[in-house]
Motif scaffolding. Structure first.
Motif, PDB file in Angstrom:
ATOM      1  N   PHE A 205      10.629  -1.553   4.320  1.00 35.35           N
ATOM      2  CA  PHE A 205      10.742  -0.439   4.563  1.00 35.35           C
ATOM      3  C   PHE A 205      11.642   0.363   4.107  1.00 35.35           C
ATOM      4  O   PHE A 205      12.026   1.109   4.107  1.00 35.35           O
ATOM      5  CB  PHE A 205      11.124   0.079   6.673  1.00 35.35           C
ATOM      6  CG  PHE A 205       9.928  -0.508   7.168  1.00 35.35           C
ATOM      7  CD1 PHE A 205       8.422  -0.319   7.515  1.00 35.35           C
ATOM      8  CD2 PHE A 205      10.197  -2.063   7.897  1.00 35.35           C
ATOM      9  CE1 PHE A 205       7.378  -0.277   7.763  1.00 35.35           C
ATOM     10  CE2 PHE A 205       9.738  -2.171   8.704  1.00 35.35           C
ATOM     11  CZ  PHE A 205       7.996  -1.576   8.798  1.00 35.35           C
ATOM     12  N   LEU A 206      12.582  -0.054   2.401  1.00 34.78           N
ATOM     13  CA  LEU A 206      13.214   0.406   2.263  1.00 34.78           C
ATOM     14  C   LEU A 206      12.856   1.793   1.111  1.00 34.78           C
ATOM     15  O   LEU A 206      13.389   2.831   0.759  1.00 34.78           O
ATOM     16  CB  LEU A 206      13.813  -0.312   0.865  1.00 34.78           C
ATOM     17  CG  LEU A 206      15.107  -1.413   1.713  1.00 34.78           C
ATOM     18  CD1 LEU A 206      16.046  -2.110   0.801  1.00 34.78           C
ATOM     19  CD2 LEU A 206      15.795  -0.708   2.770  1.00 34.78           C
ATOM     20  N   GLU A 207      11.479   1.390   1.220  1.00 36.27           N
ATOM     21  CA  GLU A 207      10.308   2.441   0.081  1.00 36.27           C
ATOM     22  C   GLU A 207       9.290   3.045   1.119  1.00 36.27           C
ATOM     23  O   GLU A 207       8.344   2.405   0.765  1.00 36.27           O
ATOM     24  CB  GLU A 207       9.967   2.202  -1.236  1.00 36.27           C
ATOM     25  CG  GLU A 207      11.510   1.683  -1.993  1.00 36.27           C
ATOM     26  CD  GLU A 207      12.181   3.131  -2.494  1.00 36.27           C
ATOM     27  OE1 GLU A 207      12.029   4.312  -2.818  1.00 36.27           O
ATOM     28  OE2 GLU A 207      13.323   3.474  -2.825  1.00 36.27           O
ATOM     29  N   PRO A 208       9.672   3.279   2.039  1.00 38.99           N
ATOM     30  CA  PRO A 208       7.728   4.150   2.594  1.00 38.99           C
ATOM     31  C   PRO A 208       7.417   4.829   1.993  1.00 38.99           C
ATOM     32  O   PRO A 208       7.617   5.865   1.070  1.00 38.99           O
ATOM     33  CB  PRO A 208       8.559   4.465   3.881  1.00 38.99           C
ATOM     34  CG  PRO A 208      10.081   5.268   3.738  1.00 38.99           C
ATOM     35  CD  PRO A 208      10.698   4.590   2.684  1.00 38.99           C
ATOM     36  N   THR A 209       5.958   5.058   1.930  1.00 36.26           N
ATOM     37  CA  THR A 209       5.387   5.393   1.557  1.00 36.26           C
ATOM     38  C   THR A 209       4.113   5.259   2.632  1.00 36.26           C
ATOM     39  O   THR A 209       3.729   5.667   4.115  1.00 36.26           O
ATOM     40  CB  THR A 209       4.319   4.119   0.691  1.00 36.26           C
ATOM     41  OG1 THR A 209       3.729   3.294   0.735  1.00 36.26           O
ATOM     42  CG2 THR A 209       5.085   3.920  -0.523  1.00 36.26           C
ATOM     43  N   GLU A 210       2.798   6.907   2.322  1.00 34.41           N
ATOM     44  CA  GLU A 210       2.389   7.407   3.278  1.00 34.41           C
ATOM     45  C   GLU A 210       1.465   6.449   3.571  1.00 34.41           C
ATOM     46  O   GLU A 210       0.498   6.289   4.552  1.00 34.41           O
ATOM     47  CB  GLU A 210       1.103   8.694   1.693  1.00 34.41           C
ATOM     48  CG  GLU A 210       2.371   9.342   2.107  1.00 34.41           C
ATOM     49  CD  GLU A 210       1.460  10.318   1.459  1.00 34.41           C
ATOM     50  OE1 GLU A 210      -0.325  10.773   1.485  1.00 34.41           O
ATOM     51  OE2 GLU A 210       1.297  11.290   1.507  1.00 34.41           O
ATOM     52  N   SER A 211       0.755   4.595   2.645  1.00 37.53           N
ATOM     53  CA  SER A 211      -0.372   3.689   3.192  1.00 37.53           C
ATOM     54  C   SER A 211       0.665   2.735   3.920  1.00 37.53           C
ATOM     55  O   SER A 211      -0.018   1.696   4.132  1.00 37.53           O
ATOM     56  CB  SER A 211      -0.938   3.071   1.447  1.00 37.53           C
ATOM     57  OG  SER A 211       0.496   2.672   1.292  1.00 37.53           O
ATOM     58  N   PRO A 226       8.549  11.451  11.442  1.00 36.82           N
ATOM     59  CA  PRO A 226       8.691  12.750  10.200  1.00 36.82           C
ATOM     60  C   PRO A 226       9.956  13.296   9.533  1.00 36.82           C
ATOM     61  O   PRO A 226       9.507  13.956   8.276  1.00 36.82           O
ATOM     62  CB  PRO A 226       7.992  14.104  10.883  1.00 36.82           C
ATOM     63  CG  PRO A 226       9.190  13.539  12.655  1.00 36.82           C
ATOM     64  CD  PRO A 226       9.339  12.254  12.441  1.00 36.82           C
ATOM     65  N   PHE A 227      10.745  11.978   9.489  1.00 38.73           N
ATOM     66  CA  PHE A 227      11.954  12.896   8.511  1.00 38.73           C
ATOM     67  C   PHE A 227      12.238  11.569   7.472  1.00 38.73           C
ATOM     68  O   PHE A 227      11.967   9.923   7.594  1.00 38.73           O
ATOM     69  CB  PHE A 227      13.482  12.640   9.404  1.00 38.73           C
ATOM     70  CG  PHE A 227      13.445  13.815  10.472  1.00 38.73           C
ATOM     71  CD1 PHE A 227      13.096  14.988  10.137  1.00 38.73           C
ATOM     72  CD2 PHE A 227      12.881  13.059  12.058  1.00 38.73           C
ATOM     73  CE1 PHE A 227      12.607  16.586  10.947  1.00 38.73           C
ATOM     74  CE2 PHE A 227      13.079  14.252  12.722  1.00 38.73           C
ATOM     75  CZ  PHE A 227      12.747  15.560  12.711  1.00 38.73           C
ATOM     76  N   ASP A 228      12.695  11.663   6.469  1.00 38.78           N
ATOM     77  CA  ASP A 228      12.889  10.562   5.505  1.00 38.78           C
ATOM     78  C   ASP A 228      14.258  11.052   4.986  1.00 38.78           C
ATOM     79  O   ASP A 228      15.391  11.687   5.287  1.00 38.78           O
ATOM     80  CB  ASP A 228      11.342  10.812   4.542  1.00 38.78           C
ATOM     81  CG  ASP A 228      12.073  12.130   3.807  1.00 38.78           C
ATOM     82  OD1 ASP A 228      13.195  12.737   3.439  1.00 38.78           O
ATOM     83  OD2 ASP A 228      10.528  12.613   3.068  1.00 38.78           O
TER      84      ASP A 228
END
Length: 446
Positions: A205-211, A226-228
């Motif tokens: 989860f360190l680099e979350p993506t839309e997929s 909704p926040f990054d």
């Protein structure tokens, strides 16, 4: 012949000296002899008119030369001694002319008529002390010390030992009080209480993506965060907040922060405070009120801060959850909460009572029971967890009707799912609070 006749005439003419009871003077040059006790003798029916005493052989030989000038005076005594029967020299000793200044104590002779004296111990009896005074006048100081001497009785020694043991036991009990109280089971006393290693984001989860996909076991709600990482920044007071939306910085405190200057906290830009009401001992299971709970509730309210509350839970079943709820409400009393109320359930140590036997199904049911009852009582319930707990100990999809409080100690948001409050530091610095404190941001306006 003429000389002998003259000598006989002189003896006949010279008067026989009378016995005066005193010995003849000691010739000069003769050594003084210490007096010895003369045993008493029974009086004979016809005592002799004179009882001259025979000098010892050693004394006669030593003083023979000194007695020559007085030969004429001693001859009558010799004549008298020849007429008296010989007496036992061992039982009768000559009396000395001169007495010593400090005579030795007299010893009683052992005779058939008198039994031998008994051996006596020095015992501070007044009569015996007076006898010792008369015999040993120079030993008055020693006798006075003997009189003042007190005998130490065995019961006194036993009493002193018992008193010393009682004192030692009392001191030991005082020093051991903290070890028998629930304070030692306060989870915040433990090193690494927050289990920081388990609150950090996992690699996936360190680099979350839309997929990003849900795990096979849907333990988190499907609603995404909704926040990054780019949505948060530090404000002028050095508190992390949302940069484009309304949010509120806050703290959570307990007795470990001690006395707090809540006016200074308010002036620094903090807007709310989550206050610990108490905890259940992680080993014994005792319910303990936080010693600063009342002071923090009153101080934060008077300073104008919004307040919430939490309880460190070690509940293992519904009954213990009910006990903790009642305990919390009794501490709160008439205080009104503007922020959520939280059942902070954690595993603080490997020997904690929550370390074994807890599963996601049981813990989810415990939180549902707590949140449902608190909501019916008019409070805003919230569920506290870290990243590891959210994946292994909760079915969060069954708790999405309530707010979530995430513990993740970093300044960028990487958790992929919805949360309402974020505890981003456990070592923050706030004016008015001594030492480190937990910092939070509520993701909306309070």
């Amino acid at each position: 012949m003429q000389t002998l006749e003259k000598e006989k005439d002189r003896q006949n003419t010279d008067p026989i000296p009378e016995d005066t009871g005193t010995a003849s003077p000691q010739p000069t040059g003769e050594k003084e002899q210490p007096p010895q006790q003369v045993p008493e003798q029974k009086e004979s029916p016809n005592p002799p008119e004179t009882s001259p005493q025979t000098p010892e052989a050693g004394q006669t030989e030593d003083a023979s030369q000194a007695k020559q000038p007085e030969e004429t005076a001693s001859q009558p005594e010799e004549a008298a001694s020849t007429q008296e029967p010989e007496q036992d020299q061992t039982s009768e000793e000559p009396l000395a002319d001169a007495q010593p200044e400090n005579p030795a104590p007299a010893e009683s002779p052992v005779t058939p008529e008198t039994p031998p004296p008994e051996v006596e111990t020095l015992d501070p009896i007044p009569e015996k002390m007076e006898a010792l005074d008369s015999v040993y006048p120079e030993e008055e100081t020693v006798i006075a010390q003997l009189r003042q001497r007190r005998i130490i009785r065995p019961e006194w020694i036993l009493g002193a030992i018992a008193l010393l043991a009682a004192v030692v036991l009392g001191v030991t009990a005082v020093f051991c009080i903290p070890y028998f109280t629930a304070r030692d089971e306060d989870p915040e006393d433990l090193p690494g209480y927050h289990m920081q290693g388990q609150t950090e984001a996992t690699e996936e989860f360190l680099e979350p993506t839309e997929s990003a996909t849900e795990p096979e076991n849907p333990t988190i709600p499907p609603e995404r965060n909704p926040f990054d990482r780019y949505d948060f920044q530090y404000n002028r007071n050095n508190y992390l907040v949302l940069q484009n939306l309304k949010s509120s910085p806050g703290v959570d405190v307990s007795a470990h922060q001690g006395v707090i200057d809540w006016n200074a906290v308010k002036a620094s830009g903090i807007e709310f405070a989550m206050i610990r009401l108490g905890y259940r001992g992680y080993g014994s299971g005792k319910l303990v009120e936080d010693e600063y709970a009342q002071a923090n509730l009153e101080g934060a309210t008077k300073a104008g801060l919004k307040i919430g509350a939490y309880f460190f839970s070690q509940a293992l079943n519904i009954q213990e959850v009910e006990e903790e709820m009642t305990f919390m409400l009794n501490i709160l009393g008439d205080y009104t909460l503007d922020m959520p109320i939280v059942l902070d359930w954690e595993i603080p140590a490997s020997d904690a009572r929550t370390a074994n036997g807890m599963d996601a199904r049981t813990l989810t049911d415990l939180q549902r029971h707590f949140c449902g009852n608190m909501k019916r009582k008019g409070y805003r319930p919230m569920v506290y967890f870290n990243w590891h707990q959210s994946e292994t100990l909760y079915y969060l999809s069954e708790l999405e009707d309530y707010e979530f409080w995430l513990a993740l100690y970093q300044d960028r948001m990487t958790y992929p799912w919805r949360v309402e409050m974020w505890q981003y530091s456990d070592s923050g610095s706030v004016p008015g609070i001594n030492g480190p404190v937990d910092l939070n941001v509520y993701l909306s306006e309070v």
